[in-house]
Write a protein that holds these residues in place. Sequence first.
Motif, PDB file in Angstrom:
ATOM      1  N   ALA A  80       0.812  -1.222   0.000  1.00  0.00           N
ATOM      2  CA  ALA A  80       0.000   0.000   0.000  1.00  0.00           C
ATOM      3  C   ALA A  80       0.847   1.275   0.000  1.00  0.00           C
ATOM      4  O   ALA A  80       0.359   2.344  -0.370  1.00  0.00           O
ATOM      5  N   SER A  81       2.122   1.167   0.372  1.00  0.00           N
ATOM      6  CA  SER A  81       2.980   2.356   0.418  1.00  0.00           C
ATOM      7  C   SER A  81       3.689   2.624  -0.909  1.00  0.00           C
ATOM      8  O   SER A  81       4.461   3.571  -1.022  1.00  0.00           O
ATOM      9  N   VAL A  82       3.429   1.794  -1.926  1.00  0.00           N
ATOM     10  CA  VAL A  82       4.064   1.954  -3.233  1.00  0.00           C
ATOM     11  C   VAL A  82       3.033   2.452  -4.243  1.00  0.00           C
ATOM     12  O   VAL A  82       1.944   1.905  -4.342  1.00  0.00           O
ATOM     13  N   THR A  83       3.399   3.505  -4.964  1.00  0.00           N
ATOM     14  CA  THR A  83       2.541   4.048  -6.013  1.00  0.00           C
ATOM     15  C   THR A  83       3.259   3.915  -7.345  1.00  0.00           C
ATOM     16  O   THR A  83       4.432   4.273  -7.459  1.00  0.00           O
ATOM     17  N   ILE A  84       2.558   3.399  -8.343  1.00  0.00           N
ATOM     18  CA  ILE A  84       3.113   3.326  -9.695  1.00  0.00           C
ATOM     19  C   ILE A  84       2.887   4.673 -10.353  1.00  0.00           C
ATOM     20  O   ILE A  84       1.749   5.119 -10.498  1.00  0.00           O
ATOM     21  N   MET A 119       9.700   1.259 -15.267  1.00  0.00           N
ATOM     22  CA  MET A 119       8.652   1.801 -14.403  1.00  0.00           C
ATOM     23  C   MET A 119       9.237   2.778 -13.403  1.00  0.00           C
ATOM     24  O   MET A 119      10.335   2.568 -12.896  1.00  0.00           O
ATOM     25  N   GLN A 120       8.476   3.804 -13.122  1.00  0.00           N
ATOM     26  CA  GLN A 120       8.795   4.727 -12.036  1.00  0.00           C
ATOM     27  C   GLN A 120       7.790   4.437 -10.927  1.00  0.00           C
ATOM     28  O   GLN A 120       6.590   4.344 -11.177  1.00  0.00           O
ATOM     29  N   MET A 121       8.285   4.264  -9.722  1.00  0.00           N
ATOM     30  CA  MET A 121       7.423   4.024  -8.571  1.00  0.00           C
ATOM     31  C   MET A 121       7.811   4.982  -7.462  1.00  0.00           C
ATOM     32  O   MET A 121       8.959   5.423  -7.381  1.00  0.00           O
ATOM     33  N   THR A 131      11.840   7.911  -4.977  1.00  0.00           N
ATOM     34  CA  THR A 131      11.442   7.545  -6.326  1.00  0.00           C
ATOM     35  C   THR A 131      12.319   6.396  -6.791  1.00  0.00           C
ATOM     36  O   THR A 131      13.536   6.457  -6.683  1.00  0.00           O
ATOM     37  N   LEU A 132      11.683   5.352  -7.298  1.00  0.00           N
ATOM     38  CA  LEU A 132      12.393   4.152  -7.711  1.00  0.00           C
ATOM     39  C   LEU A 132      12.233   3.932  -9.206  1.00  0.00           C
ATOM     40  O   LEU A 132      11.184   4.228  -9.776  1.00  0.00           O
ATOM     41  N   THR A 133      13.266   3.397  -9.834  1.00  0.00           N
ATOM     42  CA  THR A 133      13.201   2.994 -11.233  1.00  0.00           C
ATOM     43  C   THR A 133      13.360   1.486 -11.285  1.00  0.00           C
ATOM     44  O   THR A 133      14.315   0.937 -10.734  1.00  0.00           O
ATOM     45  N   VAL A 134      12.401   0.828 -11.937  1.00  0.00           N
ATOM     46  CA  VAL A 134      12.381  -0.624 -12.014  1.00  0.00           C
ATOM     47  C   VAL A 134      12.405  -1.040 -13.478  1.00  0.00           C
ATOM     48  O   VAL A 134      11.666  -0.491 -14.289  1.00  0.00           O
ATOM     49  N   HIS A 135      13.277  -1.979 -13.818  1.00  0.00           N
ATOM     50  CA  HIS A 135      13.364  -2.523 -15.173  1.00  0.00           C
ATOM     51  C   HIS A 135      12.831  -3.944 -15.142  1.00  0.00           C
ATOM     52  O   HIS A 135      13.175  -4.710 -14.239  1.00  0.00           O
ATOM     53  N   THR A 136      12.007  -4.310 -16.122  1.00  0.00           N
ATOM     54  CA  THR A 136      11.471  -5.668 -16.179  1.00  0.00           C
ATOM     55  C   THR A 136      11.699  -6.273 -17.554  1.00  0.00           C
ATOM     56  O   THR A 136      11.984  -5.564 -18.524  1.00  0.00           O
TER      57      THR A 136
END
Length: 168
Positions: A26-30, A62-64, A70-75
């Motif tokens: 719940a603490s993570v926003t896309i 993705m930016q979250m 602020t996080l950057t995620v690669h998939t």
Amino acid sequence: MDLTEVGQQVSAALVHVTEQLDIELASVTIVKVEHKLWPDASLGIPEPGGAYVQVLTPGCIMQMQAGDRTLTVHTGPGPTVKLQGIPTATEFNEDVPVVASAMLNLATMEGLRFSDVQLVGVQTEHNPAMDCIRLTVTLEAAGRRYVWTGPETGPLELLGQPAGPKDD
């Protein structure tokens, strides 16, 4: 890439972020999800010394937002997930500046050569009070174990006295 695969990658990214940072979903926003065609299987985040299949790899970037971070995620396929800027414990080695600094400090403190200090392991832990990742680095030198701790960006500090002889 179809919507089902994008959904699987987003779900995998959310699970990865919550596990790596030890936070609630719940603490993570896309903030943003973009399709990305990675030039190889590293998903744009190659590990030092890693070899990757040189094939165009479909995925997402993705930016979250997690708190004020602020996080950057690669998939990619599988789904495979990499969190940019926060190495996992298996990615820590003597080449990571904060670990190398602890090793150099220990060598200097004990009057040893850098090569006499061995990295035993690195544990990561999310500190919710300071919203940061803390490292616990276990080093070995001259037959004794030493534990260093601090934020992922360093500097690390020696945690008490040497932990005694190494376990055999």
